[in-house]
Design a protein around this motif. Structure first.
Motif, PDB file in Angstrom:
ATOM      1  N   LEU A  50       0.806  -1.227   0.000  1.00  0.00           N
ATOM      2  CA  LEU A  50       0.000   0.000   0.000  1.00  0.00           C
ATOM      3  C   LEU A  50       0.838   1.276   0.000  1.00  0.00           C
ATOM      4  N   LYS A  85      -1.427   2.506   6.839  1.00  0.00           N
ATOM      5  CA  LYS A  85      -2.213   1.813   5.798  1.00  0.00           C
ATOM      6  C   LYS A  85      -2.035   0.294   5.901  1.00  0.00           C
ATOM      7  N   GLY A  89      -5.178  -1.782   6.284  1.00  0.00           N
ATOM      8  CA  GLY A  89      -5.609  -1.950   4.883  1.00  0.00           C
ATOM      9  C   GLY A  89      -5.928  -3.378   4.473  1.00  0.00           C
ATOM     10  N   TYR A 660      -3.584   8.607   4.584  1.00  0.00           N
ATOM     11  CA  TYR A 660      -4.534   7.530   4.894  1.00  0.00           C
ATOM     12  C   TYR A 660      -5.074   6.811   3.659  1.00  0.00           C
ATOM     13  N   HIS A 661      -4.737   7.319   2.482  1.00  0.00           N
ATOM     14  CA  HIS A 661      -5.270   6.659   1.291  1.00  0.00           C
ATOM     15  C   HIS A 661      -4.161   6.341   0.304  1.00  0.00           C
ATOM     16  N   ARG A 665      -8.108   4.686  -3.914  1.00  0.00           N
ATOM     17  CA  ARG A 665      -8.835   4.229  -2.730  1.00  0.00           C
ATOM     18  C   ARG A 665      -9.538   2.889  -2.947  1.00  0.00           C
ATOM     19  N   THR A 668      -8.003   1.315   0.300  1.00  0.00           N
ATOM     20  CA  THR A 668      -8.063   2.129   1.519  1.00  0.00           C
ATOM     21  C   THR A 668      -9.452   2.718   1.747  1.00  0.00           C
ATOM     22  N   LEU A 674      -9.324   3.811   7.815  1.00  0.00           N
ATOM     23  CA  LEU A 674      -8.672   4.732   6.877  1.00  0.00           C
ATOM     24  C   LEU A 674      -9.708   5.624   6.202  1.00  0.00           C
TER      25      LEU A 674
END
Lengths: 780, 160
Positions: A50, A85, A89, A660-661, A665, A668, A674
């Protein structure tokens, strides 16, 4: 790390250390609620998919399901740590909307079908097009998130089997300039530095590299150095007030698009003050005279004017760089996705080269990647390069590759550089590419100028195949959708920024009928009946390990030599850095330790390109530089960006990654923690500009360029004046529109310009002119 | 002495190259690299034209420093012809033809720089020689760009 809310504290607790010491371990773990370590049936080795850092981890499996992850303490890259992540994730693997069956378009709609039907439809269309037009009708656009074995197989199938020149990866958007800059300076791809340079450096200069958000574990390493004795000085070049900027001894915030001017200003000071290693230059480089002459035009006052950075800051930065004893330089999208990408990234190389700071602990260059397996796309020949850094203009290299594949050299297109994705889109637009196979990427959100891209991908005459794990925006436009397995559901290797190769093992079965990408490519080759010149199957391997063995042979003797690696050797301990062969059985920490470069004309990957026009140099021109074994110092003049702010569009837009992404996406956005941390797109604008336009925090804004518009809420920050930032992650799969805006846009690429660096062909996402105004309505 | 004439000829050919580059930029807007780069490279020729006009004053020539930005009657004719050709052929073929034209015009300019440099050495005029030394490499880069663009585009256009 139990008990720590890693959303709130994404870099976790400090483990300070001093220069030359080993980075202390810190094992980060996250398990599903109610699962304790004793409950876990098995731990399965892998690394992060990620982001591009290559953090090694183990997947926790219970009852045939992934239930968590734990960092691998023994690994050289992360010493047990994981990014935010990675911690959360993995949950996306079991999202309820995973693709589990192939889909084909019937009567305008995608309907479920079986593998035979889907694959036969692709094979039939392939054969028709080969018959009607030949291989020029077919293009492949892959990713930076498959495994090495998959890219290598795709390269063999496309280049050696079908004979098309149209193969590229979305690494074009993230790492093409890293490769181009390394090729320009060292005549071959190959990362000079190592993450361990962070342990030794006394100055770390980050150019357009927001490491805190893009490679959060590498940032933890830097933070732990900063918290320890004799910390390094950080220089940050970024128009945004990033976490890195907050920790920097000096933060330079140039106007987007002026990086070459800034770099030339720094080089001007370094040369004028004679902070250069003349012995190193003499012994190991060519081109210093021209560089010194070129940067004469860029004294700090001139540069201050162009970049809108105080002249004293330029002097101070140059002095810090010029007095560094162990200088680590890192570069990322602030340079790669901006005006004059390659020329700017090359000037970073030049600073380390003329200071003689390469190949020693703490003295390194990290031309970074944006994606976890981008390095493999580059190495394996799936991104507009020949496999194993072979030179497409060198007939001997093509002949050698033909021998490895057992095909005729004429079967491998090498009359021009492999087609880059922006050109492929043009060919699809003009109707000469009629089948496009997209694997593991989402161009309907990630390419610039989305209204144009959507119109290309939607064409009736384009046969679009999409191989993915979710029904992405791009997949929604496809004629055939193939459900793929992902990380944790298949085995293979991948290589991070500092050449560390990791094995990623299968932990659980893929959902439904989803298949590993490798299996899909091999199936396609067999169904097409692709043969070598002896009539044997072209693809001679059947699983990840046998594909890896084939790839090893292809890499033999090349800079990225994998021949000393096996799956077995990669199991259990730490990842290993290539080249790994008989000579370097434990891998190689730093390239160019002896000041010898891969630049001999008969060995090098590239004869170079004109940094402004992108025109490739030929062998004679290259030989005239006399670069054998030496690094090449390439100078460049500053050229203004193609789209400058105007009365109607007074701001410069920059787009980018956030913590966070990841990408569009797909994973995530399906991970609760996230998604909650960054649920929607936003626009960053400076206090001064907000006051002028009359904007308050949280106001809904409309941002428009000559190409399109989006709406997003305002975040007022200390970003430099005249610049607005929009994160690039937000598309439409989780909106009413599905694959396109339903009302107001939200993808940053509605606004971006179709333009690319002529040298690396990397699209420019960071210099578009936009307008910003408050709006009340039309909310999505 | 015919230096003035050589400068006049160079000025003419360089201005024509600048206009040609602007023309192909306009005409091939959908081929974004051609659109952007041809404009950038036209800028080089426009700068050359200004510098040539400046130095030519010393050789009794009154040359227009902005000739590279203007379009003359001949251009309009060429344009008309091109448009006709455009209707007949595919845009791809038109691109090849146009970039070929840039290559040929740049080759002409390159030769004109050579001639000027030879003359400058003969009469030991350092300013003139410096002008040629400074600008001729740009012309060679324009040629190399056109050549590489042709090589890169030709296969797809001609086989599909």
């Amino acid at each position: 790390m139990a008990g720590t809310d890693r959303i709130a504290e994404p870099w976790g607790a400090r483990r300070p250390y001093g220069p030359g010491e080993t980075w202390p371990e810190r094992v980060d773990t996250h398990l599903a609620e109610g699962v304790s370590p004793e409950d876990v049936d098995r731990w399965v080795q892998t690394a992060s998919l990620l982001h591009s850092n290559g953090d090694a981890m183990d997947i926790a499996v219970k009852d045939g399901r992934i239930v968590g992850v734990r960092g691998r303490a023994a690994d050289r890259v992360n010493h047990g740590r994981l990014g935010v992540k990675d911690l959360y994730g993995w949950q996306a693997n079991s999202a309820p909307d995973r693709l589990t069956r192939p889909l084909i378009r019937e009567g305008g709609r995608l309907v479920e079908t079986d593998w035979d039907t889907a694959m036969n439809r692709i094979v039939q269309r392939t054969q028709e097009l080969l018959e009607e037009q030949g291989p020029s009708a077919i293009g492949f656009y892959t990713t930076g998130q498959l495994f090495a074995e998959e890219y290598y197989t795709l390269g063999v199938v496309a280049h050696g089997g079908l004979g098309t020149n149209h193969v590229d990866g979305n690494t074009r958007l993230c790492t093409a300039t890293a490769a181009a800059a390394l090729k320009a300076s060292f005549a071959s791809d190959g990362q000079p530095g190592s993450y361990t340079d962070v342990d030794h450096a006394d100055v770390i200069a980050l150019y357009g590299h927001n490491v805190a958000e893009t490679q959060s574990v590498l940032w933890m390493r830097m933070l732990d150095r900063l918290a320890g004795p004799n910390p390094p000085k950080i220089i940050c070049v970024d128009p945004r007030p990033t976490e890195v900027a907050r920790h920097a001894a000096l933060h330079l915030a140039p106007l987007p698009g002026t990086n070459v001017a800034l770099m030339n200003g720094l080089l001007h000071e370094i040369v004028a003050n004679d902070w250069v290693d003349h012995a190193y230059i003499e012994a190991h480089t060519v081109g210093f005279e021209e560089l010194a002459k070129r940067v004469q035009d860029y004294p700090p006052e001139v540069v201050a004017e162009i970049c809108d950075v105080p002249a004293d800051q330029i002097r101070e930065a140059a002095s810090i760089l010029g007095h560094a004893e162990r200088l680590l330089s890192t570069v990322l999208q602030g340079f790669y996705q901006s005006n004059q990408a390659t020329a700017a990234a090359v000037q970073v190389n030049n600073i380390n080269i003329i200071r003689g700071m390469l190949g020693k602990p703490g003295c390194g260059i990290l031309q970074m990647n944006g994606q976890p397996t981008a390095e493999n796309t580059r190495e394996c020949g799936a991104d507009g390069d020949m496999p194993a850094f072979r030179n497409w203009t060198n007939d001997a290299h093509v002949k050698d590759l033909a021998k490895v594949w057992n095909v005729d050299p004429m079967d491998i297109p090498h009359y021009s550089p492999p087609t880059h994705v922006m050109q492929m889109m043009r060919y699809a637009e003009d109707g000469s590419i009629r089948m496009l196979w997209v694997s593991g990427t989402n161009p309907a959100v990630s390419l610039p100028e989305l209204p144009r891209i959507r119109s290309i991908l939607q064409q009736e005459r384009l046969f679009l195949v999409v191989q993915d794990i979710f029904l992405s925006e791009t997949a929604q436009l496809a004629d055939v959708v193939l459900p793929a397995a992902t990380w944790g559901e298949k085995t293979g290797t991948f290589t991070n920024v500092d050449r560390t190769v990791h094995l990623s093992e299968k932990a659980v079965d893929p959902p439904g009928e989803a298949k590993a990408d490798l299996e899909i490519f091999i199936d396609y080759a067999h169904r097409l009946g692709l043969k070598d010149k002896d009539g044997e199957p072209l693809v001679k391997w059947h699983d990840a390990e046998s594909a890896f063995e084939a790839w090893k042979e292809c890499s033999r003797g090349r800079p990225c030599d994998y021949t000393g690696l096996t799956f077995e050797k990669l199991r259990g301990g730490s990842g290993i850095q290539w080249p790994c062969n008989d000579e370097h059985p434990d891998g190689t920490e730093r390239l160019y330790e002896d000041g010898k470069f891969f630049s001999a004309p008969d060995y090098c990957e590239s004869y170079g390109r004109d940094l402004v026009t992108g025109a490739p140099l030929d062998e004679t021109e290259y030989k005239a530089l006399n670069p054998s074994g030496k690094a090449i110092l390439k100078a460049a003049a500053y050229v203004p960006a193609h789209e400058l702010p105007s009365e109607d569009f007074p701001f410069i837009l920059i787009t980018g990654r956030t913590l966070y992404h990841f990408h569009t996406r797909t994973k995530t956005g399906r991970t609760p923690e996230l998604q909650a941390a960054a649920p929607d797109v936003w626009v960053e604008i400076s206090e001064a500009d907000a006051a002028v336009v009359g904007i308050s925090e949280g106001d809904l804004l409309e941002v428009a360029s000559p190409r399109g518009s989006l709406q997003a809420k305002a975040r007022i920050t200390r970003i430099r004046k005249g610049v607005v930032f929009v994160p690039f992650h937000y598309g439409y799969w989780d909106t009413e529109g599905g694959h396109e805006p339903d009302g107001a846009g939200r993808a940053a690429n509605e606004l971006t310009i179709t333009d690319w660096d002529a040298c690396s062909k990397q699209p420019i996402f960071k210099t578009a002119a936009v307008s910003v105004k408050r709006t009340t309505g039309g909310i999505r | 002495m015919k230096i003035g004439l050589a400068l006049e000829e160079l000025h003419r050919s360089e201005a024509e190259l600048a206009r040609e580059l602007l023309k192909i930029s306009e005409r091939h807007k959908v081929d974004h690299e051609v659109f952007h780069l041809a404009r950038d490279l036209a800028g080089w020729s426009q700068r050359h034209v200004r510098e040539i006009a400046e130095i030519a004053k010393h050789y009794g020539q009154d040359l227009d420093p902005d000739a590279g930005t203007k379009r003359g009657p001949v251009d309009a004719l060429v344009e008309k012809g091109s448009e006709l050709a455009g209707h007949l052929k595919s845009p791809g073929l038109l691109l090849l033809r146009d970039v070929r034209e840039v290559y040929i015009k740049a080759a002409g300019v390159s030769v004109d720089w050579e001639l000027l440099a030879q003359a400058a050495q003969g009469i030991k005029h350092k300013d003139l020689l410096d002008l040629a030394k400074r600008n001729h490499p740009d012309t060679l880069r324009q040629m190399r760009w056109a050549n590489s663009k042709l090589k890169e585009s030709a296969t797809q256009i001609l086989v599909s």
